[in-house]
Scaffold this active site. Sequence first.
Site, PDB file in Angstrom:
ATOM      1  N   LYS A  45       0.832  -1.209   0.000  1.00  0.00           N
ATOM      2  CA  LYS A  45       0.000   0.000   0.000  1.00  0.00           C
ATOM      3  C   LYS A  45       0.866   1.259   0.000  1.00  0.00           C
ATOM      4  CE  LYS A  45      -4.329  -1.732   1.949  1.00  0.00           C
ATOM      5  NZ  LYS A  45      -5.320  -1.608   3.020  1.00  0.00           N
ATOM      6  N   LYS A  60     -11.014  -4.284  -6.803  1.00  0.00           N
ATOM      7  CA  LYS A  60     -11.970  -3.252  -6.398  1.00  0.00           C
ATOM      8  C   LYS A  60     -11.701  -1.925  -7.100  1.00  0.00           C
ATOM      9  CE  LYS A  60     -13.177  -4.315  -1.561  1.00  0.00           C
ATOM     10  NZ  LYS A  60     -12.993  -3.852  -0.163  1.00  0.00           N
ATOM     11  N   LYS A 102      -5.944 -10.400 -11.319  1.00  0.00           N
ATOM     12  CA  LYS A 102      -7.022 -10.646 -10.362  1.00  0.00           C
ATOM     13  C   LYS A 102      -8.110  -9.573 -10.494  1.00  0.00           C
ATOM     14  CE  LYS A 102      -7.112 -11.199  -5.594  1.00  0.00           C
ATOM     15  NZ  LYS A 102      -6.514 -11.294  -4.261  1.00  0.00           N
TER      16      LYS A 102
END
Length: 325
Positions: free
Chosen positions: A111, A196, A193
């Site tokens: 992150k 979101k 993948k």
Amino acid sequence: MQKIFSGVQPSGNIHIGNYLAVIKQWVALQEKSDCIFCIVDWHAITVPYEVKALQQKIKEVASIYLASGINPEKSVIFVQSQVKEHSELAWLLNTITPFGDLQRMTQFKDKSKKLQGNVNAGLFNYPVLMAGDILLYQTDLVPVGEDQKQHVELARTIAKKFNSKFGETFKVPEVSVLKIGAKIMSLTEPLKKMSKSDPEPSRIGLFDTPEQIRKKIGSATTDSDKEIKFNPKEKPGISNLLTIYSLFADKPIKDIEKEFQGKGYASFKSALADLLIKKLEPFRNKKAEFDKNPEFIEKILTDGANRARKIAQETMQKVRTVMNL
Ligand code: TRP
């Protein structure tokens, strides 16, 4: 009874990949365990977020829990920030958590990279807040996706350290890594993948309308072949659609291949769209219900917070005593 705790962040756009990997699998656990399912808003605000949309996102996660079959009469559903003990315990646990352990967390490193160093202390301490979530409820088992395993392991380490420093206080939780046998991939780039944060056509949201579902499945990337065969290396697009079909229909992939033998991609895609439209109907309905009648979900969350707070307060009483606070 075995005690289970887990949570989902009210952030981003929760899609079928998130649902299949985690929430769908929680539902079966309710039968033989005491479950607490949290909506972790204090975790969601450790990265930049849309302030105005936060309450809406919280209600959406609550709708997803309910539509998935989590029964609020049996399991506790609540919002983290409504039980202040989470922040109190997190602070106390911070004082025994080594700085180096937090620096090693892979999610923090990932992150931070994405945020290009624009990182707040809350993101760094995120795993400690999560340890607090788990330990407050004397949890036996934490069912999470693979990406959260390291955080639960840290919670175990923190629990053991606290117990040896101050005396037996916390149950040391076990982690259960949920597996669906396959990752759900992006509809547009089936080697990645489903995410979101990627553009809309790449994922099916749980509240998507029938028109959106039909359109996204219709334009999902496939290949120039005609065969409906599971082969993730050579046919990643079709394989991903087969996986989605199989998980929503609760049917083995082999049977689906047989069913669609000799039929083209168009007819397979159209059947998959029909299936998803049907299976996601409860999500659209629950959301419509809360849009019309927000008190319904508010009542469930208030009731859940009251039940959670009782347990959390008992644990905090012990913690304050052993720490001599
Ligand atoms: N960090 C978890 C996630 O992003 C969410 C979470 C917060 C959680 N606290 C938790 C999960 C406690 C399990 C137990 O998925």
